[in-house]
Design an enzyme around this catalytic site. Sequence first.
Site, mmCIF file in Angstrom:
data_model
loop_
_atom_site.group_PDB
_atom_site.id
_atom_site.type_symbol
_atom_site.label_atom_id
_atom_site.label_comp_id
_atom_site.label_asym_id
_atom_site.label_seq_id
_atom_site.Cartn_x
_atom_site.Cartn_y
_atom_site.Cartn_z
ATOM 1 N N HIS A 139 0.813 -1.222 0.000
ATOM 2 C CA HIS A 139 0.000 0.000 0.000
ATOM 3 C C HIS A 139 0.848 1.274 0.000
ATOM 4 O O HIS A 139 1.888 1.347 0.645
ATOM 5 C CB HIS A 139 -0.916 0.008 1.231
ATOM 6 C CG HIS A 139 -0.152 0.044 2.529
ATOM 7 N ND1 HIS A 139 0.220 1.211 3.137
ATOM 8 C CD2 HIS A 139 0.339 -0.959 3.298
ATOM 9 C CE1 HIS A 139 0.888 0.944 4.235
ATOM 10 N NE2 HIS A 139 0.980 -0.375 4.359
ATOM 11 N N ASP A 140 0.414 2.244 -0.772
ATOM 12 C CA ASP A 140 0.982 3.607 -0.758
ATOM 13 C C ASP A 140 2.446 3.684 -1.196
ATOM 14 O O ASP A 140 3.163 4.612 -0.808
ATOM 15 C CB ASP A 140 0.821 4.242 0.644
ATOM 16 C CG ASP A 140 -0.624 4.198 1.118
ATOM 17 O OD1 ASP A 140 -1.478 4.752 0.406
ATOM 18 O OD2 ASP A 140 -0.911 3.568 2.154
#
Length: 213
Positions: A139-140
């Site tokens: 994620h991210d």
Amino acid sequence: MKDSKLVIWGCGGMGREVNHLCEQLGYEVVGFLDERPEMRGQMVDETPVLGDLPDIMHLQDQLKVVCAGVGSPQLKKRLVQKTRDYGFSLAETLVHPAVQLSRKINLGIGSIICAGTIITINVHIGHFVIVNSSVTLAHDVRISDYVTLSPGVNISGNVTVEEGVFIGTGSALGEKITIGPWSMIGGGAFVKDDVPGGVLYAGVPAVYKKDLI
Ligand SMILES: CC(=O)SCCNC(=O)CCNC(=O)[C@H](O)C(C)(C)COP(=O)(O)OP(=O)(O)OC[C@H]1O[C@@H](n2cnc3c(N)ncnc32)[C@H](O)[C@@H]1OP(=O)(O)O
């Protein structure tokens, strides 16, 4: 068969893998490009080496050029600029069908994403990035332009990989760190802290080895 015909920069291992990916995606690959005069006219994996861009000016309107057929970020950047200077169109990003992509990713142009890769939520991948086989991006994660991720690289959440970084086979990056521009991470490393730009880090845990610039 897709509409665009493609040529691929580089007829070494990476270029040949990209050729295979293009075939799997249903593109017609007209040939490889290679700056070495002795490679012109050779056949590589039943595909002709057409030479350099000046050798194919007559095909300029009919082709798109894949620049992610070379693994070196520096060479990739130079070849992208050269392709633009000669007025050729650049190919779109190529994604193998066996890639797991979340619905929320931002993908630039001219990149390639190879089989077995898993990309989770809110990931940014820039232009002319190579994401080789079986990479995981959590994620991210932000991957900037011209980065090359070798097979089996695992990148944890909230990591930023800046322009032109090369990460060797099987390396892992801990969460919330930044790898500075044009640095290199040796194969098999575990990186737990930020890495500045223009250096080689390697080992477990990864430590400074030398300056690259
Ligand atoms: C589909 C495909 O085939 S994709 C191909 C993907 N390729 C890769 O992943 C290759 C990754 N390559 C590496 O890890 C290489 O070792 C490189 C590119 C980092 C070596 O770069 P070089 O500039 O030749 O480094 P050099 O040999 O000068 O090493 C500098 C120091 O780092 C160390 N070092 C280099 N690589 C590593 C590594 N992977 N792990 C641990 N230490 C390393 C060397 O032992 C040396 O240490 P010392 O100064 O204590 O003696």
